[in-house]
Motif scaffolding. Structure first.
Motif, short mmCIF file in Angstrom:
data_model
loop_
_atom_site.label_atom_id
_atom_site.label_comp_id
_atom_site.label_asym_id
_atom_site.label_seq_id
_atom_site.Cartn_x
_atom_site.Cartn_y
_atom_site.Cartn_z
N VAL B 318 34.50 53.54 61.64
CA VAL B 318 33.34 54.43 61.54
C VAL B 318 33.68 55.65 60.68
O VAL B 318 32.89 56.07 59.83
N LEU B 319 34.88 56.17 60.87
CA LEU B 319 35.28 57.34 60.06
C LEU B 319 35.30 56.99 58.57
O LEU B 319 34.84 57.78 57.74
N LYS B 320 35.78 55.81 58.27
CA LYS B 320 35.91 55.44 56.85
C LYS B 320 34.56 55.03 56.27
O LYS B 320 34.08 55.60 55.28
N VAL B 321 33.94 54.00 56.88
CA VAL B 321 32.76 53.37 56.27
C VAL B 321 31.53 54.27 56.36
O VAL B 321 30.76 54.39 55.40
N ARG B 322 31.36 54.91 57.49
CA ARG B 322 30.18 55.75 57.66
C ARG B 322 30.45 57.19 57.23
O ARG B 322 29.80 57.72 56.32
N ASN B 323 31.41 57.79 57.90
CA ASN B 323 31.62 59.22 57.72
C ASN B 323 32.07 59.58 56.30
O ASN B 323 31.47 60.44 55.65
N GLU B 324 33.11 58.91 55.85
CA GLU B 324 33.67 59.28 54.55
C GLU B 324 32.89 58.68 53.38
O GLU B 324 32.56 59.39 52.42
N MET B 325 32.58 57.38 53.46
CA MET B 325 31.98 56.72 52.32
C MET B 325 30.45 56.73 52.36
O MET B 325 29.81 56.44 51.34
N GLY B 326 29.86 57.01 53.51
CA GLY B 326 28.40 57.04 53.60
C GLY B 326 27.76 55.69 53.33
O GLY B 326 26.62 55.61 52.87
N LEU B 327 28.49 54.61 53.64
CA LEU B 327 27.99 53.28 53.29
C LEU B 327 27.10 52.66 54.36
O LEU B 327 26.41 51.69 54.10
N ALA B 328 27.15 53.19 55.56
CA ALA B 328 26.42 52.52 56.65
C ALA B 328 25.97 53.53 57.69
O ALA B 328 26.62 54.55 57.91
N TYR B 329 24.88 53.21 58.33
CA TYR B 329 24.45 53.99 59.49
C TYR B 329 25.09 53.38 60.75
O TYR B 329 25.54 54.08 61.62
N ARG B 330 25.12 52.05 60.78
CA ARG B 330 25.74 51.40 61.94
C ARG B 330 26.90 50.53 61.50
O ARG B 330 26.75 49.63 60.68
N THR B 331 28.04 50.79 62.06
CA THR B 331 29.21 49.92 61.86
C THR B 331 30.12 50.10 63.06
O THR B 331 30.18 51.19 63.65
N ARG B 332 30.81 49.06 63.43
CA ARG B 332 31.68 49.12 64.62
C ARG B 332 32.50 47.84 64.71
O ARG B 332 32.20 46.85 64.03
N SER B 333 33.49 47.86 65.57
CA SER B 333 34.17 46.61 65.88
C SER B 333 34.09 46.39 67.38
O SER B 333 33.88 47.33 68.15
N SER B 334 34.23 45.14 67.77
CA SER B 334 34.25 44.87 69.21
C SER B 334 35.17 43.70 69.50
O SER B 334 35.34 42.81 68.65
N TYR B 335 35.80 43.75 70.65
CA TYR B 335 36.63 42.64 71.08
C TYR B 335 36.21 42.30 72.50
O TYR B 335 36.62 42.94 73.45
N SER B 336 35.32 41.33 72.62
CA SER B 336 34.83 41.01 73.97
C SER B 336 35.73 39.92 74.56
O SER B 336 36.07 38.94 73.90
N THR B 337 36.11 40.16 75.78
CA THR B 337 37.00 39.20 76.44
C THR B 337 36.35 38.64 77.70
O THR B 337 36.86 37.70 78.29
N PHE B 338 35.22 39.23 78.12
CA PHE B 338 34.55 38.78 79.34
C PHE B 338 33.64 37.59 79.05
O PHE B 338 32.45 37.75 78.79
N SER B 339 34.20 36.42 79.09
CA SER B 339 33.38 35.23 78.86
C SER B 339 34.14 34.03 79.40
O SER B 339 35.37 33.97 79.30
N PRO B 340 33.43 33.05 79.97
CA PRO B 340 34.14 31.85 80.44
C PRO B 340 34.43 30.90 79.29
O PRO B 340 35.14 29.92 79.46
N ILE B 341 33.87 31.19 78.12
CA ILE B 341 34.00 30.26 77.00
C ILE B 341 35.12 30.69 76.07
O ILE B 341 36.09 29.97 75.84
N SER B 342 34.98 31.88 75.54
CA SER B 342 35.97 32.39 74.60
C SER B 342 35.65 33.86 74.36
O SER B 342 34.50 34.28 74.49
N GLY B 343 36.65 34.62 74.00
CA GLY B 343 36.39 35.99 73.59
C GLY B 343 35.90 35.99 72.16
O GLY B 343 35.88 34.94 71.50
N THR B 344 35.50 37.14 71.68
CA THR B 344 35.07 37.24 70.28
C THR B 344 35.59 38.55 69.71
O THR B 344 35.47 39.60 70.34
N PHE B 345 36.14 38.46 68.52
CA PHE B 345 36.48 39.68 67.81
C PHE B 345 35.54 39.77 66.62
O PHE B 345 35.38 38.80 65.87
N SER B 346 34.90 40.93 66.45
CA SER B 346 34.02 41.06 65.29
C SER B 346 33.89 42.50 64.86
O SER B 346 34.08 43.43 65.65
N ALA B 347 33.59 42.66 63.58
CA ALA B 347 33.25 43.99 63.04
C ALA B 347 31.90 43.85 62.38
O ALA B 347 31.68 42.95 61.56
#
Lengths: 475, 479
Positions: B318-347
């Motif tokens: 967020v600091l890089k893509v939004r704050n410094e570069m002004g490229l996005a209003y929404r950006t984030r990463s997430s690593y969900s592990t609560f699932s019986p199937i599989s976790g997901t890592f995404s940005a």
């Protein structure tokens, strides 16, 4: 029965005491006591939003809201004295960019990069966020509407002084650092709305429904204004309108009105009263005739129908609210039965936007016609349902359902102190009464079937409507 | 009961920030009274009982408002069904909600709910159905009767069947119109292609779903032994327990086998998966499958993600893509592990099509940085403090907390997860964060799923970052 029970719950008998105090600079402070958890919600509401802008600087209220997360002379920087001249140089360079040819432009951009590199030595990006986060803050955010800008957070109740220290400084000594990258962020936010069919439809509905009132332009502002507004203009706007007399603070939760008021006095007491300039918001003239617009947008067809409604706070406004609820709330509502269950629309909703009483309210219908149902067919059906309602009247069941749901919605919000506090603060800010929600409940309860019919006949007329359709082509 | 001591008391003063403003320094010096608060514990303030029918019941009294909220998680959903039955599963949920019952016609059922201002919702969430009923205390009897009717005596009215099928079909059409909802579908599809979780809904299957099929699903999933119930609000525990036991009784267990979620199929390869859509912004997810909930590494992963892109404005992406570069209003990463199937890592990022390659490059660079070098002491400290000190503001609301417990129960995770949460977070070290980044982010598997304007996107740059470009479609059979 329900209303009496409800009032006793949300009123003083539940231990939920509301206290209003005012500082010498006219800053109003509302305390809502709820000691069930050691948390408190802090809300700072300003009676200023996009309707107070003018063409050329649309979107400034919202951009300013973003900028007020960028710090102050004592926050977001290790040394403002050293950082200030660099910020000034960056401003100067950006102001030269517009007039520069491509060669000059490249040179200026390089210089800007150098200064930004220099600024990095002093600036601490997102420090407000960082401090609040480490102190246990959640729900930290802000929003801007046509008529208000509000900043809020939920914190552990032993951190009230952290809140007071940050917020008092933020609103008294802001520094517009990282102005240009944030302007780009806001422009990306605008693009986000432009990508959504619902937002595009809404913007077109509002600017066609109002031809004179300044609520007609979108809160985010027009692209050319966002990208050309200067730091000086934003600062001028801030100085004019971010004044204590246009501000209401709400402290809700585990708070102590006596002790915490002393804290508020300590931090906000020196905030200078500046007598904001008189703002005369243009009144919307009566609409004489139907207005139509179509937006070409690659998405499933949607339709919006808007009507000017009564002013917020008037009894008629609450009759309109009951009408809206009867038409659209729940699966046994009138439109659900006549349009959704008959396979004409996949969805239909009716709302009222009251603009905090700063303009005639907007009663509007949003619908997604089913495949193969043309705009003309659904429009005819909607007005035929409304005409039939005018003839037959509203049932007692509809009235009761609408009232109960209205009250239940307030009760639901009561479970979350921050959400309840927004309503209390709005009551003070707009109507000068933090317990205005109680009057609203009484008003809703006093509405009769006749009142609803009168509102329907007075406001919901096709020849005074604005109809906007959206889709690949007008079907 | 456990008392949460704010982290800043525990941490040594030697850890203070390298760069700090005067106000931040002042705040560091402030002394705060200790917070008198305890997270409610199962077995103490929260009662957990296994009913004779096998249903699990959580009860938490809260007398602040005269409301009662009932949440029920039911194992089931599209992950347990055949490929393409996603819309069928959604249809099943909506038919429980509004399809009428043996004793109440659909219109009577909804009118009874709405005249009493009782809200009743049933949702399909892939691997479980969730039922939510919120009622005023004074109409609880009615609310319970309607709940029992909907879950155990549904009639699946023929007329409503036709209405709901059309509505669900239209809903899917709308999903394809909105880039963010489409991105969610596309991303899941690319992660789990070939598995029911990632399958495209087949509306022909929806069209052929009849009352008989709905009854089969009801017999399979709507059994008390398959339900986890959480109730919060203005009631007395013994009385409520008795009432719930009477409703969720053994006679409603059909004995039908709920089934299992099939094993995962092979993961899609690293590529650019591009969906052409001409809108003002492009949206993308850079992603790969992750691990399911694992202990104790998940706490390391949590802190790593908090610093990388999950911690709001102070996180690196967020600091890089939004704050410094002004490229996005929404950006984030997430690593969900609560699932019986599989976790997901995404940005995730929303930016102009013309700048999508720049935003993705910055994000990839941040992945690289966090895998290459230990995070700073200050970053680790802020991430820990944020999670620990916000315990009361995140978990202090009973109405929300009970739902977290239902999730733990559903996934078979320890019910003291949140009680030991702060201790586990405190234990995370700089090395743990580095190891988590190296073990749980795999650059060789990262694919980008992007919705954007093909003509304005720098495909060459994306190709350089992720390899081959595959133009994808999302065609829903029967739409």
């Amino acid at each position: 029965m329900f209303i009496l029970l409800f009032l006793s719950i949300v009123g003083s008998n539940s231990g939920l005491k509301i206290t209003r105090k005012t500082l010498e600079n006219d800053l109003r402070v509302i305390f809502i006591e709820d000691h069930t958890s050691p948390i408190f919600g802090g809300i700072v509401q300003f009676d200023i939003g996009s309707a107070y802008e003018r063409p050329g600087i649309t979107g400034t209220s919202h951009l300013l809201e973003h900028m007020l997360f960028k710090g102050t002379k004592k926050m977001g920087t290790v040394n403002y004295k050293k950082e200030a001249p660099i910020i000034e140089e960056i401003h100067k360079l950006y102001s030269r960019l517009d007039r520069a040819d491509s060669v000059e432009r490249e040179k200026i951009l390089k210089e800007i990069d150098n200064f930004k590199g220099e600024q990095e030595k002093y600036a601490i990006p997102a420090e407000i966020w960082s401090i609040y986060s480490r102190e246990g803050g959640t729900w930290m955010n802000a929003f801007t509407s046509n008529t208000t800008t509000q900043y809020f957070i939920l914190l552990p109740s032993n951190k009230k002084e952290v809140w007071a220290k940050i917020e008092s400084d933020r609103f008294q000594n802001p520094v517009l650092r990282e102005f240009y990258s944030e302007r780009d962020v806001v422009n990306e936010e605008r693009r986000m709305y432009e990508s959504r069919s619902g937002s595009v439809l809404w913007d077109h509905l509002v600017c066609n429904s109002y031809i004179a009132s300044p609520v007609r332009w979108s809160v985010i502002g027009w692209t050319s204004d966002i990208m050309n507004v200067t730091p000086e203009e934003v600062m001028e706007y801030y100085k004019a309108y971010y004044v204590p007399e246009r501000c209401v603070i709400v402290l809700a939760g585990d708070v102590d009105p006596e002790e915490d008021f002393k804290m508020v006095q300590k931090y906000f007491g020196k905030w200078e009263k500046r007598n904001a300039p008189l703002i005369r918001l243009t009144e919307e003239p009566q609409q004489n005739g139907i207005r139509r617009a179509h937006v070409n947008f690659k998405a499933s067809p949607q339709m919006a129908i808007g009507f000017h409604g009564p002013l917020y706070g008037e009894k008629e406004y609450y009759a309109a609210r009951v009408l809206v609820s009867a038409l659209t709330t729940g699966r046994s509502s009138i439109f659900e039965k006549t349009l959704v269950n008959t396979g004409m629309a996949s969805e239909i909703n009716v709302h009222v936007d009251n603009w905090d009483g700063k303009a005639k309210s907007l009663i509007y219908i949003l619908t997604h016609p089913m495949k193969d149902v043309s705009f003309n067919t659904i429009e005819d059906k909607i007005f035929s349902v409304l005409d039939s309602l005018k003839e037959n009247g509203i049932s007692k069941k509809d009235l009761r359902r609408a009232r109960n749901n209205f009250k239940m919605n307030l009760l639901r919000r009561r479970r979350y102190i921050l959400w309840f506090a927004f309503g209390v603060g709005n009551g003070e800010r707009v109507m000068g009464d933090p317990e205005f929600y109680k009057k609203e409940l009484e008003m809703i309860d006093s509405i009769t079937a006749n009142d609803v019919m009168n509102a329907l006949k007075e406001y919901i007329n096709k020849d005074k409507s604005t109809i906007v359709t959206l889709g690949e082509e007008r079907i | 009961m456990r008392r949460f001591i704010p982290l800043f008391i525990i941490l040594a003063f030697s850890l203070w920030a390298e760069k700090e403003s005067p106000i931040s320094k002042d705040i560091r010096k402030m002394e705060f009274p200790q917070l008198e608060w305890n997270l409610p514990e199962v077995g103490k303030e929260i009662e957990r009982v296994e009913l004779p029918s096998g249903a699990i019941l959580f009860l938490k009294e809260n007398h602040t408002v005269p409301l009662i909220e009932i949440n029920i998680y039911i194992k089931g959903g599209s992950s347990y069904l055949k490929e393409g039955e996603k819309a069928t599963s959604e249809f099943f949920a909506s038919m429980i909600e509004r399809g009428g019952t043996q004793n109440f016609a659909p219109s009577e059922f909804t009118e009874k709910l709405e005249i009493n201002a009782i809200s009743f919702r049933v949702n399909e969430n892939g691997y479980y159905y969730s039922v939510n009923e919120l009622t005023s205390k004074d109409v609880l009897d009615t609310a319970l009767i309607l709940l029992k009717e909907a879950l155990f005596h549904p009639s699946f009215d023929d007329q409503i069947i036709e209405i709901e099928k059309k509505k669900i079909t239209e809903e899917w059409k709308k999903k394809l119109d909105e880039p963010n909802s489409l991105l969610r579908e596309l991303s899941t599809y690319m992660l789990y292609r070939g598995h029911p979780e990632g399958s495209i809904p087949d509306l022909n299957l929806l069209k052929s779903t009849n009352q008989k099929r709905l009854k089969e699903l009801k017999n399979r999933f709507l059994q008390p032994s398959n339900m986890i119930i959480g109730i919060v609000g203005d009631f007395k525990t013994p009385k409520m327990k008795e009432r719930i036991e009477n409703i969720f009784c053994d006679k409603y267990n059909t004995g039908a086998h709920v089934g299992n979620i099939p094993p995962l199929t092979k993961e899609t390869q690293k590529k650019v998966y591009f969906y052409d859509m001409k809108r003002a912004q492009a949206y993308f997810n850079i992603q790969h499958r992750g691990e399911k909930a694992i202990f104790p590494e998940m706490f390391n992963v949590m802190i790593m993600n908090q610093i990388l892109g999950g911690g709001g404005f102070t996180s690196r992406i967020v600091l890089k893509v939004r704050n410094e570069m002004g490229l996005a209003y929404r950006t984030r990463s997430s690593y969900s592990t609560f699932s019986p199937i599989s976790g997901t890592f995404s940005a995730y990022c929303g930016t102009s099509s013309s700048t999508a390659h720049q935003a993705s490059e910055y994000i990839l660079k941040e992945f690289e940085n966090i895998r290459d070098k230990k995070v700073s002491i200050e970053e680790l400290k802020v991430a820990k403090e944020s999670l620990i000190n916000s315990t009361v503001t995140r978990l202090g609301n009973d109405w929300d907390y009970i739902q977290r417990l239902l999730s733990l129960e559903l996934l078979g995770l320890p019910l003291d997860y949140y009680l030991s949460y702060n201790d586990n977070i405190e234990k995370v070290t700089l090395n743990d964060v580095l190891n988590a980044a190296q073990d749980f982010i795999n650059p060789e598997k990262l694919a980008i799923v992007i919705i954007g304007d093909r003509d304005k996107t720098n495909m060459d740059a994306l190709r350089e970052q992720f390899g081959e470009v595959e133009f994808i479609e999302y065609k829903i059979p029967g739409l």
